[in-house]
Design an enzyme around this catalytic site. Structure first.
Site, mmCIF file in Angstrom:
data_model
loop_
_atom_site.group_PDB
_atom_site.id
_atom_site.type_symbol
_atom_site.label_atom_id
_atom_site.label_comp_id
_atom_site.label_asym_id
_atom_site.label_seq_id
_atom_site.Cartn_x
_atom_site.Cartn_y
_atom_site.Cartn_z
ATOM 1 N N GLU A 210 0.823 -1.217 0.000
ATOM 2 C CA GLU A 210 0.000 0.000 0.000
ATOM 3 C C GLU A 210 0.853 1.263 0.000
ATOM 4 O O GLU A 210 0.716 2.134 0.854
ATOM 5 C CB GLU A 210 -0.964 -0.003 1.189
ATOM 6 C CG GLU A 210 -2.024 -1.088 1.075
ATOM 7 C CD GLU A 210 -3.131 -0.990 2.118
ATOM 8 O OE1 GLU A 210 -2.903 -0.391 3.186
ATOM 9 O OE2 GLU A 210 -4.227 -1.496 1.859
ATOM 10 N N GLU B 105 -5.749 -8.350 -0.921
ATOM 11 C CA GLU B 105 -6.444 -8.091 0.345
ATOM 12 C C GLU B 105 -7.883 -7.722 0.036
ATOM 13 O O GLU B 105 -8.137 -6.934 -0.878
ATOM 14 C CB GLU B 105 -5.833 -6.903 1.113
ATOM 15 C CG GLU B 105 -4.506 -7.183 1.745
ATOM 16 C CD GLU B 105 -3.989 -6.012 2.585
ATOM 17 O OE1 GLU B 105 -4.806 -5.249 3.141
ATOM 18 O OE2 GLU B 105 -2.764 -5.858 2.660
HETATM 19 P P1 P53 Z 1 -7.103 -2.570 9.401
HETATM 20 C C1 P53 Z 1 -6.485 1.683 5.619
HETATM 21 C C2 P53 Z 1 -7.081 1.719 4.383
HETATM 22 C C3 P53 Z 1 -6.866 0.688 3.505
HETATM 23 C C4 P53 Z 1 -6.037 -0.373 3.851
HETATM 24 O O1 P53 Z 1 -6.845 -2.607 7.821
HETATM 25 C C5 P53 Z 1 -5.411 -0.382 5.057
HETATM 26 C C6 P53 Z 1 -5.668 0.608 5.940
HETATM 27 C C7 P53 Z 1 -5.108 0.511 7.287
HETATM 28 O O2 P53 Z 1 -6.030 0.751 8.257
HETATM 29 O O3 P53 Z 1 -4.497 -1.323 5.403
HETATM 30 C C8 P53 Z 1 -4.481 -2.596 4.825
HETATM 31 O O4 P53 Z 1 -6.193 -3.577 9.994
HETATM 32 C C9 P53 Z 1 -3.144 -3.177 5.191
HETATM 33 C C10 P53 Z 1 -3.219 -4.228 6.255
HETATM 34 C C11 P53 Z 1 -4.378 -3.931 7.153
HETATM 35 C C12 P53 Z 1 -5.654 -4.054 6.350
HETATM 36 O O5 P53 Z 1 -5.634 -3.191 5.239
HETATM 37 O O6 P53 Z 1 -6.794 -1.195 9.819
HETATM 38 O O7 P53 Z 1 -2.378 -3.616 4.103
HETATM 39 O O8 P53 Z 1 -1.973 -4.283 6.898
HETATM 40 O O9 P53 Z 1 -4.436 -4.721 8.291
HETATM 41 C C13 P53 Z 1 -6.920 -3.805 7.124
HETATM 42 O O10 P53 Z 1 -8.537 -2.947 9.594
#
Ligand code: P53
Length: 477
Positions: free
Chosen positions: A176, A374
């Site tokens: 990201e 993801e």
């Molecule tokens: P969490 C924000 C917006 C989009 C992706 O996020 C993001 C985030 C982080 O908040 O992160 C990705 O754990 C990232 C992971 C993360 C996952 O999305 O905040 O690549 O490390 O855990 C989900 O709910």
């Protein structure tokens, strides 16, 4: 029969710092994730000045995958995974980031992990840098502000490419990488190890760091291909499309600006060049950036093999009458709710069609294979009276997204390599540091306060996803 190709990479995604624990085991150094406290929906994670005794650092133990990986991988095999996306914790290999020799115990851990995965025919998919750079590089060099980071990163990449050249085929450089374009403290720190200092222009600092990372990424792509020409090396972008709030052309232009301001990284990493708007923007802003002609050649020669991206939600933006339509007017001040969508418990707008839109958007622009690395729903899970977690809301989220993914492949001709739902085993949230923001199909007994046995268990989504994989996406019922 589905449009998903043979060998479609059904999998699951995690990141080292969010599940491994063992934060100071076997010579591992302190990473930037190790100085972030636990927060929640209302409270931001605190970035402390080193590790302060008495504070709660959820990544220190996480779910102790470091100690449980054999039994966990066995469960991943039972789930039916074809691939497993994780990252290599940079601090296990180079604890401080600037050593000359790598840490053998750290290298050995990933050898063992990859061997364990291969035992069950699960292919590792590896991110080199996922929000976990050595903290020493922040203290000593100011993070990615410094050009020296390019050397440290490419050295790390070279060591792991060589070591695992016969064990890993799929790689991504920076997770990201475009999160920092939001210019908030969290994104700048996790992506680049940068804490903006008084008097600094956050935007200028971000573009400098983003440039060095782009050069480092392009060098890694070239180095990797020399070490093993079969390597597939991708970029990794956070994809959350921004829609205009209304058909008012001001809103449409504003949304276009928001997309440009975030996805210029895709132009650099996929096309090998800076977009025209950004070159003009640098000039207009009179930014004093260290971008050399040699760097531009490196970027041109180091384009990626595929686009890895995360997809959780979409956004809506509304132009402000009293303000010019500028690239960097902060999104957060102009974001409005989408009346067509519902939100998760953390306010993330659930938009399955947006995934199809995003796939078309990437595919049309860059004509590269895509890898959805993801996707998922963060939710509070409750044990039912039978002691089980019946997470039909999570199944519903995943089903709707996979359905749209199918349409993009079958009708729109998008070349899709695979799909790895995020946090398919419960882990520490990156954004909030919580355990109770759960994405998993595998439950882990640990709560926000850090209490629990760490025992693993299957949620309903486990059996559902198993069937999806087994039928190559044909049976989503
Ligand atoms: P969490 C924000 C917006 C989009 C992706 O996020 C993001 C985030 C982080 O908040 O992160 C990705 O754990 C990232 C992971 C993360 C996952 O999305 O905040 O690549 O490390 O855990 C989900 O709910």
């Amino acid at each position: 029969m589905t449009g998903f190709k043979d060998g479609f990479l059904w999998g699951g995604a995690v990141a080292a710092h969010q599940l491994e624990g063992g934060w100071n085991t076997d010579g591992k150094g302190v990473s930037i994730a190790d100085v972030m406290t636990a927060g929640d929906n209302e409270t931001a994670r605190e970035i402390t000045d080193g590790i302060i005794p008495g504070k709660n650092y959820p990544n220190h133990e996480a779910i102790d995958f470091y100690g449980h990986y054999r039994e966990d991988v066995k469960m991943f095999a039972e789930l039916g995974l074809k691939c497993f996306r994780t990252s290599i914790a940079w601090t296990r290999i180079f604890p401080n980031g600037d050593e000359t020799e790598p840490n053998e115990a750290g290298l050995k851990f990933y050898d063992d992990l990859f061997d364990e995965l291969h035992k069950y025919n699960i292919k590792p998919v590896i991110t080199l840098s996922h929000f976990e750079m050595p903290y020493h590089l922040v203290q000593e060099y100011g993070g990615w502000r410094s050009r020296k980071l390019i050397d440290f990163f490419t050295k790390f990449a070279t060591v792991v490419f060589k070591r695992y050249k016969n064990k890993v085929k799929y790689w991504m450089t920076f997770n990201e990488i475009n999160n920092q374009t939001g210019l908030n403290e969290w994104g700048l720190f996790t992506d680049s190890g940068i804490l903006v200092q008084p008097g600094e222009d956050a935007e200028e600092v971000m573009y400098q760091a983003g440039h060095y990372e782009s050069v480092a990424s392009a060098l890694a792509v070239q180095i990797g291909h020399e070490i093993n020409p079969d390597f597939q090396i991708g970029c990794m972008l956070a994809m959350g499309p921004t829609y205009p709030a209304t058909p008012d052309p001001k809103d449409v232009m504003k949304a276009e600006r928001a997309m440009q301001a975030s996805y210029w990284f895709a132009d650099v990493q996929c096309k090998g060049k800076y977009p025209n708007w950004l070159k003009n923007y640098f000039n207009n802003k009179k930014f004093d950036l260290d971008i050399t002609l040699e760097d531009l050649d490196v970027i041109k020669a180091g384009t990626v093999d595929y686009i890895g991206f995360s997809y959780y939600a979409s956004h809506v933006i509304k132009a402000d009458e009293n303000e010019p339509v500028d690239y960097m007017t902060p999104m957060k001040n102009h974001e409005v709710k989408n009346p067509a969508l519902v939100r998760s418990d953390w306010g993330w707008e659930i938009d399955p069609i947006g995934l199809r839109y995003a796939m078309n958007w990437f595919s049309d622009r860059y004509d590269l294979p895509l890898f959805i690395v993801e996707n998922g729903l963060g939710a509070f899970d409750k044990k039912d009276t039978d002691g089980m977690i019946h997470d039909d809301y999570r199944i519903d989220y995943l089903r709707k997204h996979i359905n749209q993914m199918k349409l993009a492949v079958e009708y729109d001709g998008v070349d899709l390599m695979g799909y790895t739902p995020w946090g398919f085993i419960d882990l520490v949230s990156a954004g909030t540091g919580q355990m109770d923001k759960r994405y998993g199909m595998i439950y882990v007994d640990k709560n926000d306060a850090g209490e629990g046995t760490l025992a693993r268990g299957k949620k309903d989504s486990f059996n559902w996803f198993h069937k999806v994989i087994e039928t190559n996406g044909a049976d989503l019922s």
